[in-house]
Every structure is written in C-alpha cells, then in structure tokens.
Design a protein around this motif. Structure first.
Motif, PDB file in Angstrom:
ATOM      1  N   TRP A 126      42.641  26.284   7.144  1.00  0.00           N
ATOM      2  CA  TRP A 126      44.080  26.059   6.983  1.00  0.00           C
ATOM      3  C   TRP A 126      44.883  26.801   8.046  1.00  0.00           C
ATOM      4  O   TRP A 126      45.745  26.212   8.699  1.00  0.00           O
ATOM      5  CB  TRP A 126      44.509  26.504   5.589  1.00  0.00           C
ATOM      6  CG  TRP A 126      46.003  26.465   5.383  1.00  0.00           C
ATOM      7  CD1 TRP A 126      46.888  27.459   5.660  1.00  0.00           C
ATOM      8  CD2 TRP A 126      46.768  25.365   4.916  1.00  0.00           C
ATOM      9  NE1 TRP A 126      48.164  27.067   5.365  1.00  0.00           N
ATOM     10  CE2 TRP A 126      48.124  25.773   4.901  1.00  0.00           C
ATOM     11  CE3 TRP A 126      46.452  24.082   4.471  1.00  0.00           C
ATOM     12  CZ2 TRP A 126      49.156  24.947   4.479  1.00  0.00           C
ATOM     13  CZ3 TRP A 126      47.473  23.252   4.041  1.00  0.00           C
ATOM     14  CH2 TRP A 126      48.816  23.670   4.053  1.00  0.00           C
ATOM     15  N   TYR A 127      44.626  28.092   8.222  1.00  0.00           N
ATOM     16  CA  TYR A 127      45.429  28.881   9.155  1.00  0.00           C
ATOM     17  C   TYR A 127      45.143  28.512  10.607  1.00  0.00           C
ATOM     18  O   TYR A 127      46.021  28.644  11.465  1.00  0.00           O
ATOM     19  CB  TYR A 127      45.201  30.378   8.916  1.00  0.00           C
ATOM     20  CG  TYR A 127      45.936  30.891   7.699  1.00  0.00           C
ATOM     21  CD1 TYR A 127      47.326  30.894   7.657  1.00  0.00           C
ATOM     22  CD2 TYR A 127      45.251  31.350   6.583  1.00  0.00           C
ATOM     23  CE1 TYR A 127      48.008  31.351   6.538  1.00  0.00           C
ATOM     24  CE2 TYR A 127      45.924  31.810   5.460  1.00  0.00           C
ATOM     25  CZ  TYR A 127      47.307  31.798   5.444  1.00  0.00           C
ATOM     26  OH  TYR A 127      47.984  32.238   4.331  1.00  0.00           O
ATOM     27  N   GLU A 152      42.871  28.832  -0.409  1.00  0.00           N
ATOM     28  CA  GLU A 152      43.184  27.723   0.492  1.00  0.00           C
ATOM     29  C   GLU A 152      43.667  26.506  -0.289  1.00  0.00           C
ATOM     30  O   GLU A 152      44.574  25.793   0.163  1.00  0.00           O
ATOM     31  CB  GLU A 152      41.958  27.360   1.328  1.00  0.00           C
ATOM     32  CG  GLU A 152      42.241  26.311   2.391  1.00  0.00           C
ATOM     33  CD  GLU A 152      41.134  26.200   3.413  1.00  0.00           C
ATOM     34  OE1 GLU A 152      41.210  25.282   4.259  1.00  0.00           O
ATOM     35  OE2 GLU A 152      40.190  27.020   3.377  1.00  0.00           O
ATOM     36  N   ALA A 195      40.583  31.273   4.181  1.00  0.00           N
ATOM     37  CA  ALA A 195      41.389  30.069   4.418  1.00  0.00           C
ATOM     38  C   ALA A 195      41.482  29.796   5.924  1.00  0.00           C
ATOM     39  O   ALA A 195      42.537  29.423   6.437  1.00  0.00           O
ATOM     40  CB  ALA A 195      42.774  30.208   3.797  1.00  0.00           C
TER      41      ALA A 195
END
Length: 341
Positions: free
Chosen positions: A225-226, A153, A222
């Motif tokens: 983030w996604y 990430e 991550a």
C-alpha cells in the motif's frame, strides 16, 4: 492523493472531519457533562480538574488522532498512522481514566442503574479482562495483530474497518488504565498502590515491544500500500517505518512517567486519608477517666471552704507520687527517712 509536504508549519493547519469519531466524542462528552451537572444539582461536588483532563487529554487526544494531520497523512505515510494508533491506545485512555468516568457514573445514576453498572464492571468476566497482566497482554497482542497481519493494510483500504481498528485500540487501552486509576474497587484487594506502580512499570516495558519490533523489522508493514501511495517528497518506505517505530517507543515510554506519578499521588492521598481515619477512630475510642474523689482530711476541708467562701469551684489537688523510701518499710527506707546513708 496529492498532498503537500508535511512540515511543522503545515501540520497544525491540516484537518479533516471524521464523523464516527466526532460522534463518539460528543456522546462521551455529553454523558460526562450530564453526570457532573446532576451531581451539582444534588449539592455534591466533582473535581473541575478531572473534568478538564477528561475533556482535553482524553477526548482531545481522540480528536487529534482521528481528525488532525495524522489522519490526513496516515494513508500515504506510515509514521503518522503509527503515532495515531499510539495516541488511541495509550494516551487517550489515560486522559479518559484520569477523569474517572466510572465513579462519576456510579454517583450520578439512579440507585438501580448504578447498582447494575457496578455489577457489570465487577463481574467475573469483566474482572478477568481488566486484570492488569491480562489487559497488558491484550494491548500487546492487539498492536502486534494490527501491524503484523493483513489487518492494517486492509483497514487502509476500507474505511469501516479503519474505524473499527480505532475503536479496538481505544477499548483495549482503556481495559488496562481504567481499573488502575478509578476509585471504584475493580481490582483485587491485594493490588495496593505499590503493586499498581510495579504493574504500570511492567506495562511500560510491554508497550515498548511493538515499537521495537516495528523499527527493527526487515518486513515492510503494509508495504504494498505505502509503496503505491507514497508521495515523491516522502522518505523511503523502510525509513518511514523506522521513524514510525521510533515514535511508538518514545510515546510509549513518555506516557509511563505521568502514569507512575498519578499512582504515587494516589498512594500518598490514600495513606493520608487512612491516617486521618485512624486518628478519628482513636479519638472516639478514648474515654476520659473519671476524676478521683478528693480524700478526706485537711486538703478536702480547705477545698470545701474555698468553694463556700468564693462560690467558685476549686480543682482537687492531684495525687502526688511519694518517693519510694517514704513507703518502703525496710531498713533502707528507715535510713533514707532519717537522712542517713
């Protein structure tokens, strides 16, 4: 980032420039081409097939992984990033190793430079890192660290760290593949081709572990983030991760098949070369026996007369093996000579 839906028809048209990756490809390709040209100027040959595999499968895979639609979408979808990493970790090293750049460098470089390169790649530390079991574990640890630490990430947030991750995956992958496939003696003598085939099979099982863990993990990789960058048309983040894990397993197992085939081809060629070398050595060691002198007597006189009359050499009559009863001095021999049972 507003990106259109990633479809099969749109995939080949989506590209972006990656400066560091392009520089690496140009440097590796330029050095390889210089080595080939140098050998040919000296009248030596280098396989065109090796050159093609190095350029297409090796350097071409690096370009696809870092500049194709995989790189365009890796910040909004997990599965392109997963495929991207497997390409750099497994497939690109295989293509580079099939080009055998170490053997090319050792042949093309001047004497001192070639000797220095051989010392560097056969040193104790290099041999430890390149030992198949050690390098396989390094590949496994590298991938698990990428996905199950904040590393991945953080790399998505910082471009420089993302480039470092690319280089790490490529380098660690080469540590296993290059020593196994190169013609230079980088592995211990007991690592014969059957042993290498077993190691490649074992490595294929290890390479599937990260994909299995990613696909079955309930923890989002991550995820923050996604979740924030996932477009509206994208699948659920958990589903996206499962797709990426499945792609990792598939690619890891597929790359093992050509890897094993290459090992078996090398094995056959090695046995054939060993057989030819053995035949030549035996032919060189066999000394033809000196012709035996022609015994004196009628036969010798006839041969001498034939030479004198025609001027041509008459081969000596080969010595005949007499039946055992003609040379036996016992009673049985006497009876056989007289025609009695």
């Amino acid at each position: 980032m507003n990106l259109p839906d990633l479809t099969f028809s749109r995939f080949p048209a989506m590209w972006q420039l990656d400066g560091p990756a392009l520089l690496l490809v140009l440097v590796l390709g330029g050095l390889y081409g210089w080595g080939v040209v140098r050998l040919r100027r000296r009248g030596e040959q280098w396989s065109a097939g090796r050159t093609a595999v190095f350029a297409l499968l090796g350097l071409g895979t690096i370009v696809v992984a870092t500049m194709s639609a995989l790189a365009v979408y890796d910040e909004v979808l997990f599965w392109p990033a997963a495929v991207q990493n497997i390409l750099l970790d497994l497939i690109a090293p295989l293509g580079l190793a099939l080009g055998d750049p170490l053997s090319l460098a050792c042949r093309a470089l001047p004497g001192r430079a070639a000797a220095g390169l051989r010392r560097a790649v056969t040193g104790r530390f290099a041999r430890l890192l390149a030992f198949p079991l050690v390098s396989s574990l390094l590949v496994l640890v590298s991938e698990l660290c990428v996905y199950f630490t904040p590393y991945f990430e953080t790399a998505l947030r910082h471009g420089a760290l993302h480039q470092l991750m690319y280089a790490q995956l490529l380098l660690v992958g080469c540590l296993f593949v290059l020593p196994v496939l190169t013609e230079e003696a980088l592995l211990p003598s007991w690592c014969s081709h059957p042993v290498r085939a077993a190691m490649v099979f074992f490595d294929g099982l290890i390479d599937a572990v990260p994909g299995i863990v990613v696909m079955t993990s309930g923890t989002l990789i991550a995820g923050t983030w996604y979740t924030q960058h996932s477009p509206s048309w994208a699948p659920d983040v958990q589903r996206d991760q499962q797709i990426g894990g499945g792609a990792m397993i598939t690619l890891a197992e597929l790359v093992g098949v050509p890897f094993l085939l290459v090992i078996f081809v090398q094995w056959v060629r090695s046995e054939r070369a060993r057989t030819v070398a053995l035949d030549r050595r035996l032919d060189a060691e066999l000394i033809p026996a000196a012709p035996r002198a022609t015994p004196a007597g009628p036969v010798g006189s006839a041969a001498s007369a034939a030479v004198t009359a025609t001027g041509q050499e008459v081969p000596a009559e080969p010595e005949r093996v007499r039946p055992w009863w003609e040379s036996d001095g016992g009673i049985v021999g006497d009876r056989m000579r007289q025609g009695r049972p």
